[in-house]
Design an enzyme around this catalytic site. Structure first.
Site, mmCIF file in Angstrom:
data_model
loop_
_atom_site.group_PDB
_atom_site.id
_atom_site.type_symbol
_atom_site.label_atom_id
_atom_site.label_comp_id
_atom_site.label_asym_id
_atom_site.label_seq_id
_atom_site.Cartn_x
_atom_site.Cartn_y
_atom_site.Cartn_z
ATOM 1 C CB CYS A 1 -0.889 0.042 1.247
ATOM 2 S SG CYS A 1 -2.009 -1.342 1.416
ATOM 3 C CB ILE A 7 9.422 3.452 12.934
ATOM 4 C CG1 ILE A 7 8.450 2.283 12.945
ATOM 5 C CG2 ILE A 7 9.534 4.073 11.549
ATOM 6 C CD1 ILE A 7 7.005 2.706 12.798
ATOM 7 C CB THR A 64 -7.027 -3.854 10.206
ATOM 8 O OG1 THR A 64 -7.666 -4.899 9.494
ATOM 9 C CG2 THR A 64 -6.809 -4.315 11.629
ATOM 10 C CB SER A 85 -4.673 -12.776 14.091
ATOM 11 O OG SER A 85 -4.414 -11.451 13.654
ATOM 12 C CE1 TYR A 94 -1.660 -6.199 11.162
ATOM 13 C CE2 TYR A 94 -3.622 -7.453 10.598
ATOM 14 C CZ TYR A 94 -2.865 -6.303 10.495
ATOM 15 O OH TYR A 94 -3.327 -5.257 9.741
ATOM 16 C CG HIS A 95 -6.662 -8.793 12.799
ATOM 17 N ND1 HIS A 95 -6.387 -10.026 12.261
ATOM 18 C CD2 HIS A 95 -7.105 -8.042 11.755
ATOM 19 C CE1 HIS A 95 -6.649 -10.028 10.950
ATOM 20 N NE2 HIS A 95 -7.089 -8.834 10.619
ATOM 21 C CE LYS A 98 -2.649 -2.653 11.367
ATOM 22 N NZ LYS A 98 -1.737 -1.656 10.855
ATOM 23 N NE ARG A 123 -4.227 -17.499 0.026
ATOM 24 C CZ ARG A 123 -3.444 -18.572 0.090
ATOM 25 N NH1 ARG A 123 -2.175 -18.480 -0.240
ATOM 26 N NH2 ARG A 123 -3.925 -19.746 0.472
ATOM 27 C CB THR A 174 -7.180 -22.219 -0.851
ATOM 28 O OG1 THR A 174 -6.796 -20.837 -1.036
ATOM 29 C CG2 THR A 174 -6.197 -23.106 -1.595
ATOM 30 C CD GLU A 204 -11.726 -17.473 9.293
ATOM 31 O OE1 GLU A 204 -11.462 -16.268 9.212
ATOM 32 O OE2 GLU A 204 -11.496 -18.273 8.376
HETATM 33 P P1 NAD Z 1 3.554 -4.469 3.506
HETATM 34 O O1 NAD Z 1 4.144 -5.552 4.332
HETATM 35 O O2 NAD Z 1 3.562 -4.648 2.031
HETATM 36 O O3 NAD Z 1 4.287 -3.073 3.826
HETATM 37 C C1 NAD Z 1 4.658 -2.678 5.116
HETATM 38 C C2 NAD Z 1 5.983 -1.924 5.001
HETATM 39 O O4 NAD Z 1 6.370 -1.458 6.305
HETATM 40 C C3 NAD Z 1 7.116 -2.820 4.503
HETATM 41 O O5 NAD Z 1 7.785 -2.209 3.429
HETATM 42 C C4 NAD Z 1 8.031 -2.976 5.712
HETATM 43 O O6 NAD Z 1 9.391 -3.108 5.364
HETATM 44 C C5 NAD Z 1 7.738 -1.717 6.507
HETATM 45 N N1 NAD Z 1 7.957 -1.878 7.956
HETATM 46 C C6 NAD Z 1 7.390 -2.793 8.773
HETATM 47 N N2 NAD Z 1 7.831 -2.618 10.030
HETATM 48 C C7 NAD Z 1 8.678 -1.555 10.011
HETATM 49 C C8 NAD Z 1 9.454 -0.887 10.997
HETATM 50 N N3 NAD Z 1 9.444 -1.279 12.270
HETATM 51 N N4 NAD Z 1 10.209 0.178 10.618
HETATM 52 C C9 NAD Z 1 10.235 0.590 9.322
HETATM 53 N N5 NAD Z 1 9.527 -0.029 8.335
HETATM 54 C C10 NAD Z 1 8.763 -1.088 8.684
HETATM 55 O O7 NAD Z 1 2.077 -4.223 4.045
HETATM 56 P P2 NAD Z 1 0.832 -3.492 3.312
HETATM 57 O O8 NAD Z 1 -0.032 -4.531 2.743
HETATM 58 O O9 NAD Z 1 1.333 -2.388 2.463
HETATM 59 O O10 NAD Z 1 0.088 -2.893 4.572
HETATM 60 C C11 NAD Z 1 0.402 -1.580 5.017
HETATM 61 C C12 NAD Z 1 -0.441 -1.226 6.228
HETATM 62 O O11 NAD Z 1 -1.816 -1.276 5.877
HETATM 63 C C13 NAD Z 1 -0.264 -2.161 7.412
HETATM 64 O O12 NAD Z 1 -0.239 -1.408 8.601
HETATM 65 C C14 NAD Z 1 -1.480 -3.039 7.365
HETATM 66 O O13 NAD Z 1 -1.826 -3.465 8.655
HETATM 67 C C15 NAD Z 1 -2.526 -2.116 6.779
HETATM 68 N N6 NAD Z 1 -3.576 -2.861 6.044
HETATM 69 C C16 NAD Z 1 -3.249 -3.613 4.941
HETATM 70 C C17 NAD Z 1 -4.251 -4.309 4.273
HETATM 71 C C18 NAD Z 1 -3.963 -5.170 3.076
HETATM 72 O O14 NAD Z 1 -4.906 -5.837 2.595
HETATM 73 N N7 NAD Z 1 -2.741 -5.202 2.554
HETATM 74 C C19 NAD Z 1 -5.572 -4.209 4.726
HETATM 75 C C20 NAD Z 1 -5.870 -3.432 5.847
HETATM 76 C C21 NAD Z 1 -4.844 -2.758 6.506
HETATM 77 N N1 USQ Z 2 -9.235 -16.975 3.395
HETATM 78 C C1 USQ Z 2 -9.671 -18.067 2.664
HETATM 79 N N2 USQ Z 2 -8.811 -18.635 1.785
HETATM 80 C C2 USQ Z 2 -7.538 -18.165 1.592
HETATM 81 C C3 USQ Z 2 -7.107 -17.045 2.316
HETATM 82 C C4 USQ Z 2 -7.983 -16.476 3.213
HETATM 83 O O1 USQ Z 2 -10.809 -18.527 2.807
HETATM 84 O O2 USQ Z 2 -6.810 -18.741 0.774
HETATM 85 C C5 USQ Z 2 -10.171 -16.312 4.321
HETATM 86 C C6 USQ Z 2 -9.622 -16.141 5.734
HETATM 87 O O3 USQ Z 2 -9.863 -17.291 6.525
HETATM 88 C C7 USQ Z 2 -10.368 -14.905 6.197
HETATM 89 C C8 USQ Z 2 -10.563 -14.085 4.928
HETATM 90 O O4 USQ Z 2 -10.360 -15.003 3.849
HETATM 91 O O5 USQ Z 2 -11.624 -15.260 6.680
HETATM 92 C C9 USQ Z 2 -9.610 -12.920 4.773
HETATM 93 O O6 USQ Z 2 -8.278 -13.397 4.880
HETATM 94 P P1 USQ Z 2 -7.040 -12.568 4.281
HETATM 95 O O7 USQ Z 2 -5.812 -13.402 4.484
HETATM 96 O O8 USQ Z 2 -7.329 -12.078 2.924
HETATM 97 O O9 USQ Z 2 -7.064 -11.273 5.201
HETATM 98 P P2 USQ Z 2 -6.687 -11.033 6.723
HETATM 99 O O10 USQ Z 2 -5.947 -12.148 7.330
HETATM 100 O O11 USQ Z 2 -7.929 -10.576 7.406
HETATM 101 O O12 USQ Z 2 -5.647 -9.838 6.617
HETATM 102 C C10 USQ Z 2 -5.623 -8.910 5.524
HETATM 103 C C11 USQ Z 2 -4.301 -8.157 5.597
HETATM 104 C C12 USQ Z 2 -4.251 -7.380 6.906
HETATM 105 C C13 USQ Z 2 -5.472 -6.490 7.034
HETATM 106 C C14 USQ Z 2 -6.765 -7.285 6.874
HETATM 107 C C15 USQ Z 2 -8.001 -6.401 6.741
HETATM 108 O O13 USQ Z 2 -3.201 -9.062 5.502
HETATM 109 O O14 USQ Z 2 -3.070 -6.590 6.939
HETATM 110 O O15 USQ Z 2 -5.473 -5.873 8.283
HETATM 111 O O16 USQ Z 2 -6.719 -8.025 5.617
HETATM 112 S S1 USQ Z 2 -9.372 -7.043 7.624
HETATM 113 O O17 USQ Z 2 -9.612 -8.424 7.158
HETATM 114 O O18 USQ Z 2 -10.486 -6.191 7.338
HETATM 115 O O19 USQ Z 2 -9.005 -7.054 9.020
#
Ligand code: NAD
Ligand code: USQ
Length: 408
Positions: free
Chosen positions: A12, A75, A144, A179, A181-182, A185, A241, A253, A328
């Site tokens: 992003c 950071i 998130t 999770s 992770y969540h 946040k 995916r 999947t 879940e």
């Molecule tokens: P990403 O892993 O592609 O990018 C995260 C970047 O942050 C990476 O380049 C990594 O090197 C950097 N980073 C991580 N920890 C760091 C640290 N301590 N210091 C400096 N740099 C650091 O992830 P993304 O998919 O771009 O997601 C970005 C943000 O958006 C995340 O906070 C994620 O939780 C949130 N988000 C993503 C999604 C999604 O579907 N990808 C959905 C909802 C929220």
């Molecule tokens: N899922 C499947 N099949 C797969 C992969 C995932 O059925 O092959 C299901 C998971 O069980 C889950 C849903 O799809 O119920 C979403 O999974 P995901 O892996 O696409 O997303 P999630 O783990 O929730 O995490 C992703 C990002 C995360 C962000 C989050 C937004 O990796 O950084 O915070 O989406 S949210 O889901 O709104 O919290």
């Protein structure tokens, strides 16, 4: 505006940095490249051959004449973060820099602890650095939708009005994340709210849904600007995916019944939402929450949409249900509000067949890089220690060194 993008080397963050730069903002990136290292350690790689940061930035400059500054560091290192913010003096700080995979955080104790330390300490450092060196700057933090979980009531945007024993208040919406992770946040959200309350910081917490797509107008300009497109079980998100699985003929999947419903958005809307938040800053002392997604789907609905789109491209693909490795709800009520960004001008790109086609075509273009061994889930939420397959040399040490180059 002077905007600092933390995590600007990520999926992003890179798209956002280019979009904001194209709009004429003065953008700087802070990133430790940690994500490239985690991929290497897990033996996975993005489908698309992303370039290292110096190459990316050089290409952007050559194509557009725009310059983006890059600061390489972690950071969680307060001195690094503070000195960088002091020199940049940003008006807005967009914070993407976290470990963002739910499965990664559920591998074992070490990964859970690492995720929470990286995310919570990074954000806490940022709050302290803002207070000390740029207290008027606006924090735009990626939260998130998963912070809320899947309650059996409508999900509000951050806050809910509650009447209790004849008294009424507006309180943070209850959080039931799924999770470690969540959960990180949720901890961040509490710390940010507290920082706004006690120090008068201004913040917008963007509770983003699952992002899909990989291309934006800026990324499309040149192959050297190509963005991440992750499809492995740890970092690949579900819609991305499924598109890659369909392109290479792997069964889709679907975990469990597939009734898991989430909010989704196109990466082109991610970048626009960030711009909207930056241009409409929170007031001093205010901690706003926007739910950042445009449509909600169940996992099975997504699988069916991808299956239909694949069929039109002449590819038959099976939908395969398998036990969910996560804890879940597989069927549940879900109705999350998401009007605040629309009210501020977001015009959504809804999920379309042409977008699914284009994602599958990208997958076909890079099909030689697809490793079908990373499609099946291996991290099970119920295990305290998950055995992961040994990392393979997907990225050679030389490639990794190149990716990490940028410190010089
Ligand atoms: P990403 O892993 O592609 O990018 C995260 C970047 O942050 C990476 O380049 C990594 O090197 C950097 N980073 C991580 N920890 C760091 C640290 N301590 N210091 C400096 N740099 C650091 O992830 P993304 O998919 O771009 O997601 C970005 C943000 O958006 C995340 O906070 C994620 O939780 C949130 N988000 C993503 C999604 C999604 O579907 N990808 C959905 C909802 C929220
Ligand atoms: N899922 C499947 N099949 C797969 C992969 C995932 O059925 O092959 C299901 C998971 O069980 C889950 C849903 O799809 O119920 C979403 O999974 P995901 O892996 O696409 O997303 P999630 O783990 O929730 O995490 C992703 C990002 C995360 C962000 C989050 C937004 O990796 O950084 O915070 O989406 S949210 O889901 O709104 O919290």
């Amino acid at each position: 505006m002077k905007i600092c993008v933390l995590g600007g080397d990520g999926y992003c963050g890179w798209a956002t940095a280019l979009y904001l730069s194209a709009k004429g903002h003065d953008v700087s990136i802070i990133d430790s490249y940690a994500r490239r290292l985690w991929d290497h350690q897990l033996g996975v790689q993005t489908l698309t051959p992303i370039r290292n940061m110096p190459e990316r930035l050089k290409a952007w400059h050559q194509l557009t004449g725009q310059h983006i500054d890059s600061f390489v560091g972690d950071i969680t290192d307060y001195e690094f973060l503070a000195s960088t913010l002091r020199s940049v003096e940003p008006e807005a700080i967009v914070h993407f820099a976290e470990q963002r995979s739910a499965p990664y955080s559920m591998i074992d104790r070490e990964h859970a602890v690492f995720t929470q330390v990286n995310n919570v300490v990074g954000t806490l450092n940022l709050l302290f650095a803002m207070r000390e060196f740029c207290p008027d700057s606006h924090l735009v933090k990626l939260g998130t939708m998963g912070e809320y979980g899947t309650p059996n009531i409508d999900i509000e945007e951050g806050y809910i009005t509650i009447e209790h024993n004849g008294r009424k208040d507006v309180l943070p919406f209850p959080k039931q994340p799924g999770s470690f992770y969540h959960l990180s946040k949720v901890h961040d959200s509490h710390n940010i709210m507290f920082g706004c309350r006690i120090w008068g910081l201004r913040a917008t917490d963007l509770n983003q849904g699952v992002v899909y797509g990989t291309v934006t107008d800026e990324i499309e300009l040149d192959e050297a600007l190509i963005n991440r497109f992750d499809y492995d079980e740890i970092f690949g998100t579900v819609l991305n995916r499924f598109c890659i699985q369909a392109a290479v003929g792997h069964p889709l999947t679907v975990y469990g019944k597939g009734g898991q419903t989430r909010g989704y958005l196109d990466i082109r809307d991610t970048v626009r939402c960030i711009e909207i938040a930056c241009l409409n800053p929170a007031a001093a002392g205010e901690c706003r929450v926007f739910n950042q997604f445009t449509e909600q789907f169940s996992v099975l609905e997504i699988a069916q949409l991808v299956q239909t789109a694949a069929k039109k491209l002449g590819r038959e693909v099976e939908i395969r249900h398998m036990p969910t490795p996560r804890v879940e709800l597989e069927e549940h009520y879900y109705n999350a509000k998401h009007s605040k960004l629309i009210d501020l001008g977001l015009q959504p790109h809804f999920l379309s067949e042409s977008l699914l086609d284009s994602l599958m075509n990208i997958a076909l273009r890079y099909r030689d890089r697809v490793d079908s061994g990373v499609f099946m889930p291996q991290v099970n939420w119920r295990n305290a220690r998950n055995e992961r397959r040994p990392a393979r040399a997907a990225v050679t040490p030389a490639e990794l060194a190149l990716a990490m180059d940028g410190r010089s």
